[in-house]
Design a protein around this motif. Structure first.
Motif, PDB file in Angstrom:
ATOM      1  N   LEU A   1       0.855  -1.212   0.000  1.00 15.59           N
ATOM      2  CA  LEU A   1       0.000   0.000   0.000  1.00 15.59           C
ATOM      3  C   LEU A   1       0.878   1.246   0.000  1.00 15.59           C
ATOM      4  CD1 LEU A   1      -2.749  -1.146   2.529  1.00 15.59           C
ATOM      5  CD2 LEU A   1      -3.084  -0.683   0.089  1.00 15.59           C
ATOM      6  N   LEU A   2       1.959   1.210   0.768  1.00 12.17           N
ATOM      7  CA  LEU A   2       2.880   2.348   0.819  1.00 12.17           C
ATOM      8  C   LEU A   2       3.475   2.615  -0.577  1.00 12.17           C
ATOM      9  CD1 LEU A   2       4.732   4.428   2.257  1.00 12.17           C
ATOM     10  CD2 LEU A   2       6.321   2.572   2.724  1.00 12.17           C
ATOM     11  N   ARG A   3       3.949   1.536  -1.198  1.00  9.55           N
ATOM     12  CA  ARG A   3       4.576   1.686  -2.517  1.00  9.55           C
ATOM     13  C   ARG A   3       3.595   2.279  -3.534  1.00  9.55           C
ATOM     14  NH1 ARG A   3       6.201  -3.117  -2.611  1.00  9.55           N
ATOM     15  NH2 ARG A   3       4.728  -4.011  -4.065  1.00  9.55           N
ATOM     16  N   VAL A   4       2.384   1.743  -3.541  1.00 13.56           N
ATOM     17  CA  VAL A   4       1.379   2.161  -4.533  1.00 13.56           C
ATOM     18  C   VAL A   4       0.958   3.623  -4.303  1.00 13.56           C
ATOM     19  CG1 VAL A   4      -1.038   1.767  -5.179  1.00 13.56           C
ATOM     20  CG2 VAL A   4       0.518  -0.150  -5.032  1.00 13.56           C
ATOM     21  N   ILE A   5       0.687   3.976  -3.039  1.00 13.76           N
ATOM     22  CA  ILE A   5       0.209   5.339  -2.750  1.00 13.76           C
ATOM     23  C   ILE A   5       1.327   6.351  -3.035  1.00 13.76           C
ATOM     24  CG2 ILE A   5      -0.626   6.890  -0.920  1.00 13.76           C
ATOM     25  CD1 ILE A   5      -2.017   4.438   0.349  1.00 13.76           C
ATOM     26  N   LYS A   6       2.561   5.997  -2.670  1.00 14.81           N
ATOM     27  CA  LYS A   6       3.703   6.894  -2.890  1.00 14.81           C
ATOM     28  C   LYS A   6       3.908   7.134  -4.388  1.00 14.81           C
ATOM     29  CE  LYS A   6       8.418   7.357  -1.266  1.00 14.81           C
ATOM     30  NZ  LYS A   6       9.558   6.658  -0.718  1.00 14.81           N
ATOM     31  N   LYS A   7       3.755   6.077  -5.165  1.00 10.78           N
ATOM     32  CA  LYS A   7       3.993   6.178  -6.609  1.00 10.78           C
ATOM     33  C   LYS A   7       2.888   6.976  -7.304  1.00 10.78           C
ATOM     34  CE  LYS A   7       4.918   3.335 -10.609  1.00 10.78           C
ATOM     35  NZ  LYS A   7       4.481   2.078 -11.167  1.00 10.78           N
ATOM     36  N   ILE A   8       1.635   6.708  -6.934  1.00 15.59           N
ATOM     37  CA  ILE A   8       0.511   7.351  -7.645  1.00 15.59           C
ATOM     38  C   ILE A   8       0.288   8.792  -7.166  1.00 15.59           C
ATOM     39  CG2 ILE A   8      -2.006   7.195  -8.066  1.00 15.59           C
ATOM     40  CD1 ILE A   8      -1.650   4.106  -7.867  1.00 15.59           C
ATOM     41  N   GLU A   9       0.559   9.064  -5.909  1.00 14.43           N
ATOM     42  CA  GLU A   9       0.294  10.383  -5.314  1.00 14.43           C
ATOM     43  C   GLU A   9      -1.142  10.844  -5.614  1.00 14.43           C
ATOM     44  OE1 GLU A   9       3.184  13.557  -5.627  1.00 14.43           O
ATOM     45  OE2 GLU A   9       4.713  12.126  -6.255  1.00 14.43           O
ATOM     46  N   PRO A  10      -2.133  10.066  -5.143  1.00 17.13           N
ATOM     47  CA  PRO A  10      -3.523  10.395  -5.492  1.00 17.13           C
ATOM     48  C   PRO A  10      -4.029  11.638  -4.745  1.00 17.13           C
ATOM     49  CG  PRO A  10      -3.503   8.693  -3.829  1.00 17.13           C
ATOM     50  CD  PRO A  10      -2.054   8.946  -4.180  1.00 17.13           C
ATOM     51  N   ASP A  11      -5.047  12.283  -5.323  1.00 15.69           N
ATOM     52  CA  ASP A  11      -5.748  13.351  -4.600  1.00 15.69           C
ATOM     53  C   ASP A  11      -6.766  12.737  -3.643  1.00 15.69           C
ATOM     54  OD1 ASP A  11      -4.788  15.805  -6.146  1.00 15.69           O
ATOM     55  OD2 ASP A  11      -5.440  14.454  -7.744  1.00 15.69           O
ATOM     56  N   GLU A  12      -7.346  11.589  -4.056  1.00 17.01           N
ATOM     57  CA  GLU A  12      -8.413  10.963  -3.268  1.00 17.01           C
ATOM     58  C   GLU A  12      -8.167   9.451  -3.188  1.00 17.01           C
ATOM     59  OE1 GLU A  12     -11.957  12.060  -5.423  1.00 17.01           O
ATOM     60  OE2 GLU A  12     -11.747  14.181  -4.931  1.00 17.01           O
ATOM     61  N   PHE A  13      -8.534   8.879  -2.049  1.00 14.54           N
ATOM     62  CA  PHE A  13      -8.450   7.415  -1.885  1.00 14.54           C
ATOM     63  C   PHE A  13      -9.825   6.944  -1.428  1.00 14.54           C
ATOM     64  CE2 PHE A  13      -5.422   3.769  -1.133  1.00 14.54           C
ATOM     65  CZ  PHE A  13      -6.411   2.842  -0.889  1.00 14.54           C
ATOM     66  N   TYR A  14     -10.493   6.148  -2.256  1.00 15.80           N
ATOM     67  CA  TYR A  14     -11.801   5.583  -1.896  1.00 15.80           C
ATOM     68  C   TYR A  14     -11.570   4.153  -1.429  1.00 15.80           C
ATOM     69  CZ  TYR A  14     -13.751   9.560  -4.443  1.00 15.80           C
ATOM     70  OH  TYR A  14     -14.078  10.821  -4.866  1.00 15.80           O
ATOM     71  N   ASN A  15     -11.723   3.904  -0.126  1.00 17.83           N
ATOM     72  CA  ASN A  15     -11.496   2.546   0.381  1.00 17.83           C
ATOM     73  C   ASN A  15     -12.805   1.760   0.411  1.00 17.83           C
ATOM     74  OD1 ASN A  15     -10.327   0.240   1.457  1.00 17.83           O
ATOM     75  ND2 ASN A  15     -10.813   0.906   3.532  1.00 17.83           N
ATOM     76  N   LEU A  16     -13.066   1.051  -0.678  1.00 20.73           N
ATOM     77  CA  LEU A  16     -14.273   0.226  -0.781  1.00 20.73           C
ATOM     78  C   LEU A  16     -13.949  -1.254  -0.611  1.00 20.73           C
ATOM     79  CD1 LEU A  16     -15.913   1.910  -3.922  1.00 20.73           C
ATOM     80  CD2 LEU A  16     -16.024   2.629  -1.553  1.00 20.73           C
ATOM     81  N   GLY A  17     -12.682  -1.600  -0.519  1.00 18.12           N
ATOM     82  CA  GLY A  17     -12.287  -3.006  -0.417  1.00 18.12           C
ATOM     83  C   GLY A  17     -12.726  -3.582   0.917  1.00 18.12           C
TER      84      GLY A  17
END
Ligand code: NAP
Ligand code: G4F
Length: 355
Positions: free
Chosen positions: A66-82
């Motif tokens: 999760l750290l790797r993915v969020i750091k790489k994408i640098e999203p404005d929003e994260f929708y946690n539906l999982g």
């Protein structure tokens, strides 16, 4: 520049509709897909190749990924539906349910905190948190009283979202969504089980449908209406918690009758308890039976939400009625089931969802 959003649970019912909504608004969407031994992308296959649509492997049980993915994408929003989203199954796999549904959100929030990025976080909270309800109708202020590992996992996620909001000044919001359904609903939730089962019975492909507690009452809405609310919650000027519901409650029994009507059946009930049967008056045949295997160790008997805060502040309103929902789901399942009749193999489990 386009807004970037990560969606966990993109392969699920809500994730697929939310992805469509965000793409239509010009977002770059990054879906998190967990590894499966068979394809799990039937609900989003039609989005591959669309401008702005991206997928990457990730799992809510894996912090470093999760750290790797969020750091790489640098999203404005994260929708946690999982989530492991089936209440009945949560009694069978409680530890997995809690790991995914409670610790998953914690892992995401910790990552956001550690990275110090201005990411807006949405938590898919649930009316199941109200459990054995302590107030009717339920509001944002109603105390929680969960009755299942699933419900309790969602209570943890709800509170940890608030704690990271107040403690670390993260834009983190909860949507407390009541049951919402669609033609993309998983086939082991009661609404979909009934639309598929009665459609098959209407075509002579199945004789009876076995259900559990017919008296449970739910406030059922339409997933496509509800993902609009999810998006609006993160566009509000400040993070907050909003309850999303239709305000109407109906029993499982009423759902069966309503779906039957859309298939030209007239279902009446005979007997009590385990011996109760649903009979189609037009054919005189028994088409519904009770199987205690579908009873839960604890049951949530009644849910009915008051979404007036969301209606007032977010200008959100449910558009689809109980009968309209039953109609649109039944019509679609009838199409799939007719194909089963002609092709001679199950279509519903292999469907490509387009609606
Ligand atoms: P759903 O169709 O069951 O989708 C759940 C999604 O979570 C799927 O994409 C699933 O992946 C994914 N997932 C499961 N475990 C995961 C893990 N360990 N790591 C990453 N992803 C994982 O559920 P839904 O109806 O769309 O609901 C969306 C969210 O809203 C869920 O959090 C649910 O608990 C919550 N909610 C739903 C309702 C409702 O009535 N629908 C009401 C209130 C709250 P696979 O496709 O690979 O299984
Ligand atoms: O369709 P269900 O399995 O949904 P449930 O348990 O309300 O959970 C759903 O809604 C929650 C929001 O409140 C979400 F958080 C959760 O992720 C999920 O989307 O069952 C609805 C009712 C229950 O009372 C159940 O006991 O229907 C009753 N029921 C009766 N016969 C059955 C059956 N449920 C299922 N799944 N299968 C049956 O044969």
């Amino acid at each position: 520049m386009a807004q970037k959003a990560i969606i966990s649970g993109i392969t699920g019912q809500d994730g697929s509709y939310l992805a469509e909504l965000l793409l239509s608004k010009g977002y770059e969407v990054y879906g998190l897909q967990r590894r499966a031994s068979l394809p799990n992308t039937g609900r989003i296959d039609h989005l591959y190749g669309k401008k702005g649509f991206n997928m990457t492997y990730a799992d809510l049980s894996d912090s470093s990924n999760l750290l790797r993915v969020i750091k790489k994408i640098e999203p404005d929003e994260f929708y946690n539906l999982g989530a492991q989203s089936h209440v009945g199954v949560s009694f069978d796999v409680p530890e997995f349910t809690v790991n995914t549904n409670a610790l998953g959100p914690l892992r995401i929030l910790e990552t956001i905190r550690n990275l110090g990025m201005p990411i807006k976080y949405y938590q898919a909270s649930s009316s199941e948190m109200f459990g054995k309800v302590l107030e009717i109708p339920q509001r944002e202020t109603t105390p929680f009283n969960p009755q299942s590992p699933y419900g309790l996992s969602k209570v943890f996620a709800f509170h940890i979202t608030k704690i990271y909001r107040t403690g670390y000044n993260i834009f983190a919001s909860n949507g407390i969504l009541f049951n919402h359904e669609s033609p993309r609903r998983g086939i082991n939730f009661v609404t979909r089980k009934v639309t598929i089962g009665l459609s098959r019975i209407s075509l002579g492909l199945q004789k009876t449908l076995k259900l559990g507690n017919l008296d449970a009452k739910r406030d059922w809405g339409y997933s496509k209406d509800y993902v609009e609310a999810i998006w609006k919650i993160l566009q509000h000027k400040e993070p907050d918690d909003f309850l999303i519901a239709t305000g109407e409650t109906h029993s499982v029994r009423e759902w069966v009758e309503e779906v039957g009507k859309h298939l030209g059946m007239s279902i009446t009930w005979k007997g009590k308890g385990l011996l109760e049967k649903g009979i189609d008056q037009k054919t005189g045949k028994t088409i519904i039976e009770i199987d205690p295997i579908h009873f839960r160790p604890n049951e949530v008997e009644f849910l009915q939400g008051d979404s007036s805060k969301a209606q007032k502040i977010l200008n959100w309103k449910p558009k689809t009625t109980f009968s309209g929902l039953a109609k649109l789901m039944t019509e679609q399942d009838l199409v799939y089931v007719k194909r089963e009749a002609t092709e001679g193999h199950p279509v519903v489990t292999q469907q490509k969802f387009q609606v």
